[in-house]
Scaffold this active site. Structure first.
Site, short mmCIF file in Angstrom:
data_model
loop_
_atom_site.label_atom_id
_atom_site.label_comp_id
_atom_site.label_asym_id
_atom_site.label_seq_id
_atom_site.Cartn_x
_atom_site.Cartn_y
_atom_site.Cartn_z
N GLY A 104 45.58 30.24 34.74
CA GLY A 104 44.22 29.71 34.87
C GLY A 104 43.84 29.28 36.28
N GLY A 106 43.23 31.83 38.82
CA GLY A 106 42.62 32.95 39.52
C GLY A 106 43.61 33.98 40.03
N LEU A 107 44.86 33.88 39.60
CA LEU A 107 45.86 34.85 40.08
C LEU A 107 46.14 35.95 39.04
CD1 LEU A 107 48.37 32.48 41.94
CD2 LEU A 107 46.41 33.74 42.85
N SER A 109 46.94 35.85 35.75
CA SER A 109 48.10 35.74 34.86
C SER A 109 47.81 36.40 33.51
CB SER A 109 48.54 34.29 34.68
OG SER A 109 47.54 33.57 34.02
N SER A 110 46.61 36.18 32.95
CA SER A 110 46.35 36.75 31.63
C SER A 110 46.28 38.28 31.70
CB SER A 110 45.07 36.17 31.02
OG SER A 110 43.96 36.49 31.81
N ALA A 111 45.64 38.82 32.73
CA ALA A 111 45.56 40.28 32.84
C ALA A 111 46.96 40.87 32.99
CB ALA A 111 44.68 40.68 34.02
N ALA A 112 47.81 40.23 33.79
CA ALA A 112 49.17 40.76 33.99
C ALA A 112 49.93 40.75 32.66
CB ALA A 112 49.91 39.94 35.05
N ASP A 153 40.64 42.72 37.09
CA ASP A 153 42.00 42.16 36.99
C ASP A 153 42.99 43.13 36.33
OD1 ASP A 153 40.69 39.99 38.06
OD2 ASP A 153 41.57 38.51 36.69
C1 MEV Z 1 38.24 37.34 38.01
O1 MEV Z 1 39.52 37.21 38.63
C2 MEV Z 1 37.14 37.01 38.93
C3 MEV Z 1 35.71 37.06 38.43
O2 MEV Z 1 34.99 37.95 39.31
C4 MEV Z 1 35.53 37.50 37.00
C5 MEV Z 1 35.73 39.02 36.80
O3 MEV Z 1 35.59 39.81 37.73
O4 MEV Z 1 36.03 39.38 35.65
C6 MEV Z 1 35.11 35.67 38.59
#
Ligand code: MEV
Length: 322
Positions: A104, A106-107, A109-112, A153
């Site tokens: 949570g 912005g790195l 983690s969930s997509a990985a 992501d």
């Molecule tokens: C996601 O890491 C960043 C945002 O641009 C959302 C997205 O692109 O899905 C805020």
């Protein structure tokens, strides 16, 4: 038999939020990886373990959609059901997820996790996986976790390296002329990507005349940045990061803590620093000459952040058989 799938964390170098409204953005994979091991079970059931969270669902219940699991695991069972319905499977599987990526912030983690999980699952059930299928499945997980994601992501986590991404067009890999050394500063503030994305979109909707040109500026900025990355022009990359940070502040996603970290990194010699990801907390990134990485990391620490020195990595998702 065990399949060991892994996928990288990411940073958005340029263009977060703007990418949700179809402007180009640039993302890079990091050398921090999630691991998902997949084991075949004799019983017809699916177990998922992550840290001290554990759940299982019987095959019949999964297919008839009669189960209830921890919110955290829900997207994974939805991905699981889609794959089982498509390819058929009569056994069971046990997944163990290990992630060193802070959640949570912005790195990615969930997509990985979704990318590694989807690749390991496809390999176990269908015998093979391809990146397009993995991104498609992981993106469905992202929609459940983050509301209205752009898809950047899972795309960067599956492919690795550095990419320019546009929602309507997909991605182009970029060839960075020089290694990109980053110091990340995690702020410790909690936020949700879905909430931040909705907040930004409603601000844009309220003041369209002001925000349309800002969004176009961010798109041009990402294109300039792509050129600077390909010619290895660190000074321009840094300057463009600083401008990008200003644009993100005007979307209302900066906080006092993030400003502190950005300015601490710049004052300590970073060539540029900005919020990365959804903002409202989470993390900043700074681009640094190699000899200043430790200095910038110490400055971030003194300003209350948790520093991570990281390199961009070419490795995307992989699955090995054991
Ligand atoms: C996601 O890491 C960043 C945002 O641009 C959302 C997205 O692109 O899905 C805020």
């Amino acid at each position: 038999m065990t399949f060991l799938a892994s996928a990288p964390a990411k940073v958005i170098l340029f263009g977060e939020h703007f990418v949700v409204e179809n402007e180009p953005a640039i993302a890079a994979a990091l050398d921090l990886r999630v691991e998902v091991s997949v084991n075949l079970l004799d019983e017809k059931r699916f177990e998922i373990r992550s840290g001290n969270l554990f759940s299982f669902v019987r095959l019949d219940d999964l297919l008839s959609n009669h189960y209830s699991v921890n919110q955290h695991f829900k997207p994974l069972y939805i991905i699981l059901r889609k794959v089982i319905e498509k390819y058929g499977f009569e056994g069971g599987l046990k997944f163990i997820i290990k992630s060193p990526i802070p959640m949570g912030v912005g790195l990615g983690s969930s997509a990985a996790v979704f990318v590694a999980f989807s690749a390991g699952l496809l390999k176990a059930v269908a015998g093979e996986y391809d990146l397009e299928k993995v991104v498609k499945l992981a993106s469905e997980g992202e929609i459940l976790a983050h509301g209205r994601p752009s898809g950047i992501d899972p795309t960067i986590s599956a492919n690795g390296g550095v990419i320019v991404y546009r929602k309507s067009e997909g991605f182009i890999p970029l060839k960075a002329a020089i290694p990109l050394h980053l110091v990340i500063g995690v702020s410790g503030e909690v936020r949700s990507t879905a909430t931040m994305v909705e907040k930004v979109l409603s601000l844009k909707k309220r003041f369209p005349e002001i925000f349309e040109p800002l969004y176009h500026a961010a798109g041009h900025l990402a294109i300039e940045a792509a050129k600077a990355i390909e010619r290895g022009d660190l000074t321009s990359i840094g300057m463009l990061m600083n401008i990008n940070h200003g644009l993100l502040s005007s979307l209302g996603v900066s906080t006092m803590n993030l400003e502190r970290l950005v300015h601490a990194a710049r004052d300590a010699g970073a060539l540029g620093a900005k919020i990365t990801g959804a903002g409202g907390g989470g993390a900043i990134i700074s681009i640094c000459p190699q000899n200043l990485l430790e200095t910038v990391a110490s400055a971030i620490k003194r300003s209350g952040g948790f520093p991570l020195i990281s390199k961009v990595s070419d490795r995307g998702v992989s699955v090995i058989e054991r």
